[in-house]
Design a protein around this motif. Structure first.
Motif, PDB file in Angstrom:
ATOM      1  N   UNK A 142       0.841  -1.202   0.000  1.00  0.00           N
ATOM      2  CA  UNK A 142       0.000   0.000   0.000  1.00  0.00           C
ATOM      3  C   UNK A 142       0.875   1.249   0.000  1.00  0.00           C
ATOM      4  N   UNK A 143       0.715   2.064  -1.014  1.00  0.00           N
ATOM      5  CA  UNK A 143       1.449   3.330  -1.109  1.00  0.00           C
ATOM      6  C   UNK A 143       0.743   4.376  -0.248  1.00  0.00           C
ATOM      7  N   UNK A 144       1.445   5.434   0.132  1.00  0.00           N
ATOM      8  CA  UNK A 144       0.753   6.515   0.842  1.00  0.00           C
ATOM      9  C   UNK A 144      -0.445   6.996   0.020  1.00  0.00           C
ATOM     10  N   UNK A 145      -1.517   7.318   0.705  1.00  0.00           N
ATOM     11  CA  UNK A 145      -2.748   7.727   0.019  1.00  0.00           C
ATOM     12  C   UNK A 145      -2.605   9.142  -0.561  1.00  0.00           C
ATOM     13  N   UNK A 146      -3.545   9.516  -1.379  1.00  0.00           N
ATOM     14  CA  UNK A 146      -3.607  10.884  -1.924  1.00  0.00           C
ATOM     15  C   UNK A 146      -3.658  11.894  -0.780  1.00  0.00           C
ATOM     16  N   UNK A 147      -4.468  11.598   0.219  1.00  0.00           N
ATOM     17  CA  UNK A 147      -4.630  12.532   1.338  1.00  0.00           C
ATOM     18  C   UNK A 147      -3.318  12.668   2.126  1.00  0.00           C
ATOM     19  N   UNK A 148      -2.592  11.542   2.302  1.00  0.00           N
ATOM     20  CA  UNK A 148      -1.292  11.617   3.013  1.00  0.00           C
ATOM     21  C   UNK A 148      -0.298  12.462   2.207  1.00  0.00           C
ATOM     22  N   UNK A 149      -0.336  12.342   0.879  1.00  0.00           N
ATOM     23  CA  UNK A 149       0.561  13.142   0.049  1.00  0.00           C
ATOM     24  C   UNK A 149       0.303  14.631   0.258  1.00  0.00           C
ATOM     25  N   UNK A 150      -0.969  14.984   0.384  1.00  0.00           N
ATOM     26  CA  UNK A 150      -1.286  16.410   0.538  1.00  0.00           C
ATOM     27  C   UNK A 150      -0.801  16.948   1.882  1.00  0.00           C
ATOM     28  N   UNK A 151      -0.726  16.046   2.883  1.00  0.00           N
ATOM     29  CA  UNK A 151      -0.299  16.481   4.222  1.00  0.00           C
ATOM     30  C   UNK A 151       1.209  16.442   4.385  1.00  0.00           C
ATOM     31  N   UNK A 166      -7.664   6.862  -2.654  1.00  0.00           N
ATOM     32  CA  UNK A 166      -8.134   8.230  -2.919  1.00  0.00           C
ATOM     33  C   UNK A 166      -9.492   8.353  -2.240  1.00  0.00           C
ATOM     34  N   UNK A 167      -9.526   8.818  -0.992  1.00  0.00           N
ATOM     35  CA  UNK A 167     -10.781   8.787  -0.240  1.00  0.00           C
ATOM     36  C   UNK A 167     -11.255   7.348  -0.149  1.00  0.00           C
ATOM     37  N   UNK A 168     -12.489   7.106  -0.611  1.00  0.00           N
ATOM     38  CA  UNK A 168     -12.996   5.727  -0.526  1.00  0.00           C
ATOM     39  C   UNK A 168     -12.749   4.932  -1.811  1.00  0.00           C
ATOM     40  N   UNK A 169     -11.988   5.502  -2.740  1.00  0.00           N
ATOM     41  CA  UNK A 169     -11.639   4.751  -3.955  1.00  0.00           C
ATOM     42  C   UNK A 169     -10.227   4.166  -3.817  1.00  0.00           C
ATOM     43  N   UNK A 170      -9.947   3.171  -4.644  1.00  0.00           N
ATOM     44  CA  UNK A 170      -8.658   2.484  -4.532  1.00  0.00           C
ATOM     45  C   UNK A 170      -8.054   2.294  -5.920  1.00  0.00           C
ATOM     46  N   UNK A 171      -6.845   2.817  -6.096  1.00  0.00           N
ATOM     47  CA  UNK A 171      -6.103   2.592  -7.342  1.00  0.00           C
ATOM     48  C   UNK A 171      -5.316   1.298  -7.188  1.00  0.00           C
TER      49      UNK A 171
END
Ligand code: SF4
Length: 338
Positions: free
Chosen positions: A219-228, A256-261
């Motif tokens: 699991x890579x850091x999420x989109x939200x973690x990248x923004x923080x 990405x929130x409740x979505x998953x790449x």
């Protein structure tokens, strides 16, 4: 069943009809002028698909503000493949000083302005408008390198994986010899695209909840973690490159929130025999005859012969490893001499 390879992939309905094709199975859209040479990825992809039995139409550098520009061949029966062209479109359009280039070397007469910024996303959205519900597959360098959260130098900000903005169905990253025919065959047969090596797809909330993140995944850091946290970008980028090994690379996931790449491991690279087969397609090795002027990028490669793919170098400024992998693969000497 393989179709007979035409002299050029049709750019118009008239050319398709001359081949006896009253309709097409796959539409390809590219941001480059069409040069039928294996240095241009779209020429390889088009011929791979024709070899796999699909009738292919190509639209090069369409008017990206008008969905009608994609309707030359009517609605394709299977899917649409989209690429920005051989380069990232922002590199085509801008210098590193963020100034507009005076010339686009992949256009006739080097004319600038024939493709939009972030062309892959723009074309994918245009396909959605022109042909609602038609599966859209992204490929090429721009889609490959932007498949996870990345830093966009020209906008000076982080961008999500390209499937988020484009709303396409799938990214095929890296080289397409193994993955392109298989993916379009699955679509034509109504099969799932899940688990296709060399691909990335974005799962909606329900699918994401049902997806098991087990030992086969990182699991890579999420989109939200990248923004923080700016350090998350380094973690994601290093992990992506490390997992580019087709024999040990793991499946990568990014929320990405409740979505998953979900990014599947790379496919094994083509063997020399598989490379030879592709380079033996009857490429015309010149621009489509509808172009009257010169295409500067063609002048650069017109006397070149591709021998290898991949690079073990991993230079920090270079995207080649994230696209082609670290393994050097070569055509046979016989094929190169031919
Ligand atoms: S610049 Fe790219 S292709 Fe050249 S050696 Fe470095 S990683 Fe390899």
């Amino acid at each position: 069943m393989a179709l007979i390879q035409p002299e050029f992939i049709p750019l118009s309905r008239r050319e398709a009809e001359q081949l006896g094709w009253s309709e097409i199975d796959v539409l390809l859209v590219t941001g480059d002028a069409y040069v039928d040479h294996p240095s241009f990825g779209i020429a390889i992809v088009g011929r791979l698909l024709i070899d796999a039995g699909f009738r292919v139409g190509l639209i090069a550098q369409p008017d990206w503000k008008n969905p009608e520009a994609l309707k030359e061949f009517g609605r394709p029966l299977v899917a649409c493949g989209v690429t920005s062209g051989n380069l990232d479109s922002m590199l085509d359009l801008y210098t590193v000083g963020r100034r507009l280039r005076h010339q686009d070397v992949y256009s006739e007469n080097g004319e600038p302005g024939k493709r939009p910024p972030h062309a892959t996303v723009v074309y994918a959205q245009l396909v959605r408008q022109a042909f609602p519900q038609l599966p859209v597959i992204l490929g090429g360098l721009e889609a490959s390198l932007r498949r996870i959260v990345h830093y966009d130098y020209w906008q000076d900000k982080l961008r999500p994986g390209i499937l988020v903005d484009s709303k396409a169905d799938l990214v095929l990253y890296g080289m397409g010899e193994k993955t392109v025919p298989e993916t379009y065959r699955r679509i034509a047969d109504g099969k799932s695209l899940a688990g296709q090596r060399g691909s990335a797809r974005l799962l909606g909330k329900k699918e994401a909840e049902a997806f098991a993140i087990d030992d086969s995944c990182i699991e890579l850091p999420s989109w939200e973690e990248h923004l923080k946290n700016p350090d998350a970008l380094m973690t994601s980028t290093v992990t992506l490159e490390r997992e580019m090994n087709p024999w040990s690379g793991k499946r990568l996931v990014q929320r990405y929130g409740d979505r998953l790449l979900v990014i599947e491991p790379p496919p094994e690279p083509p063997t020399p025999a598989e490379m030879d087969r592709v380079y033996a397609f009857p490429f015309s090795n010149r621009p489509h005859p509808s172009y009257q002027g010169r295409i500067p990028a063609y002048e650069t490669i017109r006397d070149s012969i591709q021998a290898i793919r991949g690079c073990p170098g991993g230079c920090a400024f270079c995207g080649l490893v994230a696209h082609q992998g670290r393994q050097i693969i070569s055509r046979s000497a016989h094929s190169i001499l031919n």
